[in-house]
Scaffold this active site. Structure first.
Site, PDB file in Angstrom:
ATOM      1  N   SER A  82       0.812  -1.229   0.000  1.00 14.50           N
ATOM      2  CA  SER A  82       0.000   0.000   0.000  1.00 14.50           C
ATOM      3  C   SER A  82       0.845   1.278   0.000  1.00 14.50           C
ATOM      4  O   SER A  82       1.638   1.501  -0.916  1.00 14.50           O
ATOM      5  CB  SER A  82      -0.924  -0.083   1.205  1.00 14.50           C
ATOM      6  OG  SER A  82      -1.792   0.990   1.254  1.00 14.50           O
ATOM      7  N   ALA A 403     -10.947   8.495   8.173  1.00 15.33           N
ATOM      8  CA  ALA A 403     -10.547   9.852   7.806  1.00 15.33           C
ATOM      9  C   ALA A 403      -9.430   9.811   6.761  1.00 15.33           C
ATOM     10  O   ALA A 403      -9.331  10.684   5.892  1.00 15.33           O
ATOM     11  CB  ALA A 403     -10.086  10.599   9.045  1.00 15.33           C
ATOM     12  N   ASN A 404      -8.615   8.735   6.777  1.00 12.16           N
ATOM     13  CA  ASN A 404      -7.498   8.632   5.837  1.00 12.16           C
ATOM     14  C   ASN A 404      -7.918   8.312   4.397  1.00 12.16           C
ATOM     15  O   ASN A 404      -7.063   8.164   3.525  1.00 12.16           O
ATOM     16  CB  ASN A 404      -6.476   7.603   6.338  1.00 12.16           C
ATOM     17  CG  ASN A 404      -7.013   6.179   6.375  1.00 12.16           C
ATOM     18  OD1 ASN A 404      -7.993   5.866   5.700  1.00 12.16           O
ATOM     19  ND2 ASN A 404      -6.384   5.308   7.150  1.00 12.16           N
ATOM     20  N   PRO A 528      -2.482   1.861  20.525  1.00 10.04           N
ATOM     21  CA  PRO A 528      -1.270   1.290  19.946  1.00 10.04           C
ATOM     22  C   PRO A 528      -1.485   1.099  18.449  1.00 10.04           C
ATOM     23  O   PRO A 528      -2.572   0.707  18.033  1.00 10.04           O
ATOM     24  CB  PRO A 528      -1.138  -0.067  20.650  1.00 10.04           C
ATOM     25  CG  PRO A 528      -2.521  -0.422  21.066  1.00 10.04           C
ATOM     26  CD  PRO A 528      -3.267   0.864  21.286  1.00 10.04           C
ATOM     27  N   THR A 531       0.151  -1.299  12.791  1.00  9.33           N
ATOM     28  CA  THR A 531       1.056  -1.527  11.661  1.00  9.33           C
ATOM     29  C   THR A 531       2.497  -1.089  11.932  1.00  9.33           C
ATOM     30  O   THR A 531       3.385  -1.397  11.144  1.00  9.33           O
ATOM     31  CB  THR A 531       0.565  -0.746  10.417  1.00  9.33           C
ATOM     32  OG1 THR A 531       0.593   0.647  10.727  1.00  9.33           O
ATOM     33  CG2 THR A 531      -0.830  -1.131   9.994  1.00  9.33           C
ATOM     34  N   ARG A 536      -0.092   5.827  18.962  1.00 10.94           N
ATOM     35  CA  ARG A 536      -0.544   7.040  18.271  1.00 10.94           C
ATOM     36  C   ARG A 536      -1.427   7.884  19.204  1.00 10.94           C
ATOM     37  O   ARG A 536      -2.293   7.353  19.900  1.00 10.94           O
ATOM     38  CB  ARG A 536      -1.348   6.678  17.028  1.00 10.94           C
ATOM     39  CG  ARG A 536      -0.538   5.893  16.003  1.00 10.94           C
ATOM     40  CD  ARG A 536      -1.125   6.037  14.603  1.00 10.94           C
ATOM     41  NE  ARG A 536      -0.633   4.977  13.723  1.00 10.94           N
ATOM     42  CZ  ARG A 536       0.550   5.000  13.118  1.00 10.94           C
ATOM     43  NH1 ARG A 536       1.372   6.012  13.299  1.00 10.94           N
ATOM     44  NH2 ARG A 536       0.921   4.002  12.334  1.00 10.94           N
TER      45      ARG A 536
HETATM   46  C1  16G Z   1      -4.232  -0.569   8.141  1.00  9.25           C
HETATM   47  C2  16G Z   1      -5.714  -0.608   7.887  1.00  9.25           C
HETATM   48  C3  16G Z   1      -6.264   0.796   7.791  1.00  9.25           C
HETATM   49  C4  16G Z   1      -5.933   1.574   9.046  1.00  9.25           C
HETATM   50  C5  16G Z   1      -4.450   1.525   9.328  1.00  9.25           C
HETATM   51  C6  16G Z   1      -4.165   2.076  10.696  1.00  9.25           C
HETATM   52  C7  16G Z   1      -6.835  -2.307   6.570  1.00  9.25           C
HETATM   53  C8  16G Z   1      -6.932  -2.967   5.236  1.00  9.25           C
HETATM   54  N1  16G Z   1      -5.974  -1.313   6.632  1.00  9.25           N
HETATM   55  O1  16G Z   1      -3.541  -0.020   7.065  1.00  9.25           O
HETATM   56  O2  16G Z   1      -7.648   0.683   7.666  1.00  9.25           O
HETATM   57  O3  16G Z   1      -6.326   2.913   8.925  1.00  9.25           O
HETATM   58  O4  16G Z   1      -4.014   0.169   9.321  1.00  9.25           O
HETATM   59  O5  16G Z   1      -2.812   1.967  10.969  1.00  9.25           O
HETATM   60  O6  16G Z   1      -7.519  -2.676   7.517  1.00  9.25           O
HETATM   61  P1  16G Z   1      -2.243   2.073  12.454  1.00  9.25           P
HETATM   62  O7  16G Z   1      -2.855   0.947  13.257  1.00  9.25           O
HETATM   63  O8  16G Z   1      -0.774   1.954  12.298  1.00  9.25           O
HETATM   64  O9  16G Z   1      -2.664   3.402  12.983  1.00  9.25           O
HETATM   65 MG    MG Z   2      -3.804   1.061   0.447  1.00 11.93          MG
END
Ligand code: 16G
Ligand code: MG
Length: 565
Positions: A82, A403-404, A528, A531, A536
């Site tokens: 992504s 929001a993203n 937390p 990814t 955050r």
């Molecule tokens: C992933 C999620 C996305 C979310 C992001 C948050 C899917 C397919 N993608 O990319 O929806 O906004 O994680 O990231 O579910 P974070 O947990 O690092 O804040």
């Molecule tokens: Mg993507």
């Protein structure tokens, strides 16, 4: 391993031995790298591309297992990271309905990916099949559809994936090639649907269905003004070019950042994530000077084209963001108006269908207030597409957006049946009914889709007769900050109430509440990341000064409490 008696035990034992030997031979070429712990998270597996070949091999085994478990239904596999940097890559599995992999299988993926030898991988896999009561022989059907984005590591990862598939006999395999994530989700969903009711199960079917519905909805309102599309130098670039050829003159699209072969260009200084987090134009778009008129709208896709963010330059050349929240508001109110006009109730009565919006805690407070003030029910769920998707399925028309910029609109099967048999009592009601049906074909029903969302926004703007300026006028975002805090152990932070409150570390939520109470229209929460290795912090307030104070205070408290445990 088998629960039913095999027809010919000797033949079956021989086939099994042949299978094990093929599996062993193939797996030997893809050992797990040492010292890495893989985890199947919200976005599947995601890390440096060069670390992923063994994971790809395991994903092939798991995809076959899942398909066999579901009676041979097609399972999707998407190879992408992504919006991550170019050297990263990732892989996720897609269930037959086109949705994310059933969360109860995520641990199976993690288990296989962390096997440290061929022997343990094979034993773990066979045990898993046994535990899940899956027949591994060739008679149990299995069907896999896969695609990848434009990342340089993608080709090698496909080879590793295919090596995993090669151990099995009698598989149905479709390699779609280089495509966006939403194309893969669409093809999987359409393949598994009855009688082509979700459209033709091909890439062409995807573009035809979407472009056809768009032209129906635009009617004689076109051609629309040129839309500038930042493709993040990713797979969205060829997709926009293909879409353009299907759209003809109805919507002129001008692609920017479409260099998919320039090393290091992917997601660099461009794309939806860049624009949303920096709240600024990509430098390349600024330099091109194309957004000179106040109502010229532009949008940015992310690296696999499942997210979209709009923007324009307002008064005095000021950057104005039209994010996922603004898209949800635009679309939900338009759909509500259409439902009303369609008069779907008994004997031409008004609406019987509920249009609801699903957001996460990241939605700007102004957007939630705007929606609720107009009678739109709003649900808040934890971050991650699977949570939004499931909550949206509870409405007749469920609009979900992070929001993203990741989101879509789901039409419930019962609502679609109502539409199909509805007998309109006036020309207005007939037009609205047809438009709702066309929208259900325009909008990707499987997953958030930048291309389909882009066309949806264009349809609503054209019908309303609005430019970006009028769309933006719906409400003013509260000033907000998103801060990344690095802590020793992010798993110490546990949340409840759709991530809006902390239950751990003990005592932190109480001091956060106190800090929030001191700032006018303050709101803040801590979670937390799913990814990245960080916590955050989100904060918003009435003023920029207020939000800056709140974000700093909360970040300091997070650091302090992460040490005192
Ligand atoms: C992933 C999620 C996305 C979310 C992001 C948050 C899917 C397919 N993608 O990319 O929806 O906004 O994680 O990231 O579910 P974070 O947990 O690092 O804040
Ligand atoms: Mg993507």
């Amino acid at each position: 391993m088998s629960t039913s008696a095999p027809a010919d035990p000797k033949k079956s034992a021989h086939e099994h031995a042949v299978f094990l030997s093929a599996l062993q031979k193939a797996a030997d070429a893809y050992p797990k790298p040492q010292g890495v712990k893989f985890s199947y998270g919200t976005a599947g597996f995601r890390t440096l591309g060069e670390r992923l070949p063994s994971v790809m091999f395991c994903c092939a085994l798991l995809a076959v297992l899942r398909s066999k478990k579901l009676g041979g239904a097609a399972i999707g596999v998407m190879i992408t990271a992504s919006h991550n940097p170019e050297q990263d890559n990732g892989v996720k599995l897609v269930d037959p309905s086109g949705e994310m992999l059933d969360p109860t299988w995520e641990s199976h993926a993690t288990l296989l990916a962390n096997c440290t030898s061929t022997e343990s991988l094979i034993t773990t896999f066979i045990d898993l099949a046994h535990h899940l009561r899956v027949e591994l022989d060739a008679c149990a059907p299995s069907s896999i559809i896969y695609a990848r984005d434009t990342r340089p590591s993608g080709k090698k990862l496909v080879e590793a994936f295919e090596a995993g598939l090669s151990a099995f006999q009698g598989l149905k395999v479709v390699d779609l090639g280089v495509h966006t994530t939403p194309v893969l989700h669409y093809v999987v969903r359409a393949t598994n649907a009855r009688d082509g009711e979700q459209g033709k199960p091909t890439v062409e079917g995807y573009y035809e269905r979407m472009a056809g519905a768009f032209k129906t909805l635009i009617g004689n309102r076109g051609p629309l003004p040129t839309l500038y599309v930042d493709c993040a130098n990713g797979v969205g670039a060829p997709a926009i070019s293909t879409l353009s050829s299907y759209l003809g003159t109805s919507l002129p699209l001008q692609a920017m950042n479409d260099s998919t072969t320039t090393p290091g260009a992917l997601n660099s200084q461009c794309g939806a994530d860049y624009v949303k987090t920096r709240q600024a134009l990509p430098p390349s778009v600024e330099d091109a000077g194309l957004l000179d008129k106040p109502d010229t709208r532009s949008c940015s896709l992310d690296g696999d084209a499942d997210r979209i963010i709009y923007y324009y330059l307002g008064e005095g050349g000021k950057f104005r963001l039209l994010d996922g929240d603004k898209i949800a508001g635009l679309v939900a109110l338009f759909l509500m108006d259409l439902v009303k006009k369609a008069k779907l109730g008994q004997e031409g009565g008004e609406d019987t269908a509920e249009v609801g919006v699903v957001q996460t805690a990241y939605a700007n407070g102004s957007s939630t207030k705007y929606l609720k003030g107009r009678g739109v029910p709003v649900t808040c769920v934890p971050t991650g597409v699977k949570h939004l998707h499931h909550a949206a399925q509870k409405y007749d028309i469920g609009v979900y957006f992070e929001a993203n910029g990741h989101g879509t609109v789901l039409f419930s099967p019962s609502f679609l049946s109502t539409l199909a048999v509805h007998e309109p009592t006036s020309p207005d009601s007939s037009t609205a009914t047809k438009q709702l049906l066309a929208l259900s074909q325009l909008i990707n029903q499987a997953v958030g889709d930048a291309l389909s969302d882009m066309l949806l926004v264009e349809v609503v703007l054209a019908h309303r007769g609005w430019t970006a300026v009028e769309w933006d006028a719906a409400y003013e975002d509260l000033p907000n900050r998103l801060v990344k805090v690095e802590v020793a152990d992010r798993f110490l932070f546990e949340t409840t109430d759709a991530e809006r409150k902390l239950t751990s570390p003990a005592g932190l939520q109480a001091v956060l509440d106190e800090a929030v109470g001191k700032v006018e229209m303050g709101r803040s929460f801590v979670r937390p990341s799913g990814t990245e290795d960080c916590v955050r912090v989100y904060a918003e307030a009435k003023t920029t000064a207020g939000v800056d104070t709140l974000a700093t205070t909360v970040s300091d408290l997070v650091k302090q409490y992460s040490k005192t445990q």
